[in-house]
Design a protein around this motif. Sequence first.
Motif, mmCIF file in Angstrom:
data_model
loop_
_atom_site.group_PDB
_atom_site.id
_atom_site.type_symbol
_atom_site.label_atom_id
_atom_site.label_comp_id
_atom_site.label_asym_id
_atom_site.label_seq_id
_atom_site.Cartn_x
_atom_site.Cartn_y
_atom_site.Cartn_z
ATOM 1 N N LEU A 34 0.838 -1.199 0.000
ATOM 2 C CA LEU A 34 0.000 0.000 0.000
ATOM 3 C C LEU A 34 0.874 1.251 0.000
ATOM 4 C CD1 LEU A 34 -3.018 -0.528 2.447
ATOM 5 C CD2 LEU A 34 -3.077 0.067 0.025
ATOM 6 N N LEU A 35 1.879 1.260 0.885
ATOM 7 C CA LEU A 35 2.733 2.442 0.975
ATOM 8 C C LEU A 35 3.566 2.603 -0.295
ATOM 9 C CD1 LEU A 35 3.903 2.469 4.714
ATOM 10 C CD2 LEU A 35 1.971 3.622 3.637
ATOM 11 N N LEU A 36 4.033 1.479 -0.854
ATOM 12 C CA LEU A 36 4.801 1.564 -2.104
ATOM 13 C C LEU A 36 3.957 2.179 -3.210
ATOM 14 C CD1 LEU A 36 6.807 -1.795 -2.257
ATOM 15 C CD2 LEU A 36 7.750 0.532 -2.227
ATOM 16 N N SER A 37 2.703 1.728 -3.322
ATOM 17 C CA SER A 37 1.884 2.261 -4.408
ATOM 18 C C SER A 37 1.558 3.734 -4.159
ATOM 19 C CB SER A 37 0.607 1.433 -4.581
ATOM 20 O OG SER A 37 -0.202 1.544 -3.446
ATOM 21 N N LEU A 38 1.485 4.106 -2.891
ATOM 22 C CA LEU A 38 1.231 5.521 -2.581
ATOM 23 C C LEU A 38 2.475 6.387 -2.768
ATOM 24 C CD1 LEU A 38 -1.070 5.260 0.569
ATOM 25 C CD2 LEU A 38 -1.642 6.309 -1.622
ATOM 26 N N ALA A 39 3.633 5.734 -2.883
ATOM 27 C CA ALA A 39 4.879 6.498 -3.040
ATOM 28 C C ALA A 39 5.119 6.869 -4.502
ATOM 29 C CB ALA A 39 6.052 5.689 -2.495
ATOM 30 N N ILE A 40 4.371 6.249 -5.414
ATOM 31 C CA ILE A 40 4.635 6.433 -6.839
ATOM 32 C C ILE A 40 4.405 7.880 -7.284
ATOM 33 C CG2 ILE A 40 3.885 5.785 -9.153
ATOM 34 C CD1 ILE A 40 5.457 3.579 -7.850
ATOM 35 N N THR A 41 3.265 8.429 -6.902
ATOM 36 C CA THR A 41 2.951 9.789 -7.340
ATOM 37 C C THR A 41 3.971 10.822 -6.832
ATOM 38 O OG1 THR A 41 0.634 9.276 -7.642
ATOM 39 C CG2 THR A 41 1.182 11.595 -7.298
ATOM 40 N N PRO A 42 4.281 10.812 -5.531
ATOM 41 C CA PRO A 42 5.316 11.749 -5.067
ATOM 42 C C PRO A 42 6.643 11.536 -5.795
ATOM 43 C CG PRO A 42 4.185 10.791 -3.190
ATOM 44 C CD PRO A 42 3.675 10.078 -4.403
ATOM 45 N N LEU A 43 7.000 10.263 -6.027
ATOM 46 C CA LEU A 43 8.260 9.973 -6.721
ATOM 47 C C LEU A 43 8.248 10.593 -8.115
ATOM 48 C CD1 LEU A 43 10.928 8.306 -6.631
ATOM 49 C CD2 LEU A 43 9.686 6.466 -7.762
ATOM 50 N N ARG A 44 7.125 10.458 -8.788
ATOM 51 C CA ARG A 44 7.036 11.012 -10.130
ATOM 52 C C ARG A 44 7.112 12.535 -10.098
ATOM 53 N NH1 ARG A 44 1.701 11.529 -13.614
ATOM 54 N NH2 ARG A 44 1.291 12.614 -11.663
ATOM 55 N N ILE B 76 5.407 7.134 7.813
ATOM 56 C CA ILE B 76 5.632 7.103 6.361
ATOM 57 C C ILE B 76 4.354 7.496 5.635
ATOM 58 C CG2 ILE B 76 6.166 5.607 4.396
ATOM 59 C CD1 ILE B 76 7.949 3.978 6.348
ATOM 60 N N LEU B 77 3.225 6.962 6.100
ATOM 61 C CA LEU B 77 1.948 7.309 5.471
ATOM 62 C C LEU B 77 1.680 8.810 5.592
ATOM 63 C CD1 LEU B 77 -0.665 6.353 4.088
ATOM 64 C CD2 LEU B 77 -1.658 6.043 6.364
ATOM 65 N N ALA B 78 1.997 9.380 6.754
ATOM 66 C CA ALA B 78 1.768 10.810 6.964
ATOM 67 C C ALA B 78 2.609 11.623 5.974
ATOM 68 C CB ALA B 78 2.113 11.188 8.408
ATOM 69 N N VAL B 79 3.843 11.192 5.732
ATOM 70 C CA VAL B 79 4.697 11.905 4.771
ATOM 71 C C VAL B 79 4.091 11.809 3.367
ATOM 72 C CG1 VAL B 79 6.939 11.855 3.609
ATOM 73 C CG2 VAL B 79 6.809 11.639 6.106
ATOM 74 N N LEU B 80 3.655 10.590 2.989
ATOM 75 C CA LEU B 80 3.122 10.390 1.640
ATOM 76 C C LEU B 80 1.831 11.175 1.415
ATOM 77 C CD1 LEU B 80 3.770 6.551 1.219
ATOM 78 C CD2 LEU B 80 5.032 8.443 0.183
ATOM 79 N N LEU B 81 0.974 11.217 2.428
ATOM 80 C CA LEU B 81 -0.272 11.965 2.278
ATOM 81 C C LEU B 81 -0.016 13.464 2.436
ATOM 82 C CD1 LEU B 81 -2.907 9.717 4.125
ATOM 83 C CD2 LEU B 81 -2.220 9.726 1.718
ATOM 84 N N GLY B 82 0.913 13.807 3.329
ATOM 85 C CA GLY B 82 1.256 15.215 3.538
ATOM 86 C C GLY B 82 1.814 15.833 2.264
ATOM 87 N N ILE C 182 -5.089 4.576 5.661
ATOM 88 C CA ILE C 182 -5.200 5.099 7.032
ATOM 89 C C ILE C 182 -5.838 4.038 7.934
ATOM 90 C CG2 ILE C 182 -6.364 6.812 8.485
ATOM 91 C CD1 ILE C 182 -6.051 8.783 6.092
ATOM 92 N N ALA C 183 -6.908 3.399 7.441
ATOM 93 C CA ALA C 183 -7.570 2.353 8.226
ATOM 94 C C ALA C 183 -6.615 1.188 8.480
ATOM 95 C CB ALA C 183 -8.827 1.871 7.510
ATOM 96 N N GLY C 184 -5.830 0.844 7.474
ATOM 97 C CA GLY C 184 -4.887 -0.262 7.621
ATOM 98 C C GLY C 184 -3.833 0.019 8.680
ATOM 99 N N VAL C 185 -3.338 1.245 8.696
ATOM 100 C CA VAL C 185 -2.321 1.589 9.695
ATOM 101 C C VAL C 185 -2.951 1.653 11.090
ATOM 102 C CG1 VAL C 185 -0.789 3.428 10.482
ATOM 103 C CG2 VAL C 185 -0.738 2.722 8.101
ATOM 104 N N LEU C 186 -4.162 2.212 11.187
ATOM 105 C CA LEU C 186 -4.850 2.236 12.488
ATOM 106 C C LEU C 186 -5.097 0.820 13.003
ATOM 107 C CD1 LEU C 186 -7.563 5.043 12.404
ATOM 108 C CD2 LEU C 186 -5.580 4.854 13.896
ATOM 109 N N HIS C 187 -5.457 -0.072 12.090
ATOM 110 C CA HIS C 187 -5.651 -1.493 12.414
ATOM 111 C C HIS C 187 -4.413 -2.035 13.141
ATOM 112 C CE1 HIS C 187 -6.386 -5.783 11.734
ATOM 113 N NE2 HIS C 187 -5.362 -5.874 10.903
ATOM 114 N N TYR C 188 -3.258 -1.682 12.659
ATOM 115 C CA TYR C 188 -2.004 -2.153 13.258
ATOM 116 C C TYR C 188 -1.730 -1.429 14.581
ATOM 117 C CZ TYR C 188 2.827 -3.957 13.135
ATOM 118 O OH TYR C 188 4.016 -4.595 13.410
#
Lengths: 265, 214
Positions: free
Chosen positions: B53-63, B180-186, B157-163
């Motif tokens: 999930l985090l990898l796929s969310l990292a694609i847009t910022p990377l681009r 990491i999720l906060a950075v990617l969404l931020g 977000i739900a997945g991370v809260l789950h953990y």
Amino acid sequence: TRLGNIRKSAYSTTEKLTPFKDVTTYNNFYEFGSSKEGPSKLAPRYLKPRPWTVSVEGEVRRPRVYDIDQIMKLAPLEERIYRMRCVEGWSMVIPWAGLPLNALIRQAEPLGSARYVAFITLQDPAQMPGQQRELLPWPYFEALRLDEAMHPLTLLAVGLYGQILPNQNGAPLRLVVPWKYGFKGAKSIVRIRFLSRQPATTWMRAAPEEYGFYANVNPEVSHKRWSQKRERRIGEFRKRPTLMYNGYGEQVAHLYRGMDLNKYF
Amino acid sequence: MNLRAVHYYKPPIFIASLLPLALLVQGYVQDSLGANPIEAITRETGDWTLNFLLLSLAITPLRQITHWQWPMRLRRMLGLFAFFYACLHFAIYIWLDQFFDWKGMVYDILDRPFITMGFLAFVLLIPLALTSTRGMMQRLGGQRWQRLHKLIYVSAIAGVLHYVWLVKADLQEPLTYAAILAVLLGFRAVMQYRKRQLSGQPPANRASARPPAG
């Protein structure tokens, strides 16, 4: 090291033992980190269980600092094969070696004011590297009501599988209370303190809604985050139903007669 | 790297993404997953769901940072692997944790916040997986597809809260995921803010002829 002269005990179960390897590599011992394998990797290296003293103190007529070897001679060592049920939903069958806690309590002669007994684990981040982080309020602190502590099932364990207790299992001295969740069994004890009032224990302080003082195994009272109805016996595929008081109800149910177990969980 | 090179990179990345599963199967067969192998498998499949999930969310910022286009070609695959590991994780819960005790599961989902969150994270991935094909993308239209796929934020977000809510005391690992999720969404929030500043109009009115950004 093998322990000599261990007597069999009538309190032992005849259930299949959990293999030594599992008993000694799957441990909750946060003083060595929060993973299950951490303690078996770190405790043998860092913890020095000899020489070791245990201070018996508080509301007693005879407070005293014992050497671990003196404690081991307070009563003949017995083999007690007990079920152990972890609050996380798994269980084992472990052949402990030890002596009934009441042998030590009798020596200390509790005063009339003594109603609870607390067990305090070593605090030394050099020997217990997990204590370098504030995972839990250190030192680990557990306690029993005096009548629970006097119960013949309540064991001070100094060994398992006929050997000196491995470090990761709480060497050199730990508490075993088979009808309660495993976290009641304080490990590497350095202090046994008699108190007049019920203290707050470590897990109660960490998460008061989730861990009560009694922590009796009870399939009807769930942990706030998971059901306690069933458990996975280590080594088994299917889960088995969890028994009231971990199957020791006949011996201990009278201790809690008339108590609301939903309230005093 | 040009876009065509992705054809050569994709198969090895596909195989590498199956490696965690292969190692778990091997570990189970060789009995090297420790005293509680089912717990280990549950935990690993959960970890890898979050990793993908985090990898796929990292694609847009990377681009946006590198202006490379090729990572976009991997995003769908990474997202589908997140779904794949989530399916395994969920199947293990149904089978090896609950043993098809449906009543118990309904109770779990309604009454135990960490399971509610895990279930929500999983369910939200289903429409995203179903609409991940080019055909579905065209049928929905770019803008609607994009809006639908914003659900990935909620799922993550739900997945991370789950953990976070599962753990008893040691929050280090779940909070690492949260950070990491906060950075990617931020990053997205900042980009969105800047874009709005530049264009001077709310993002909904933007024409979206560009490739879908999530």
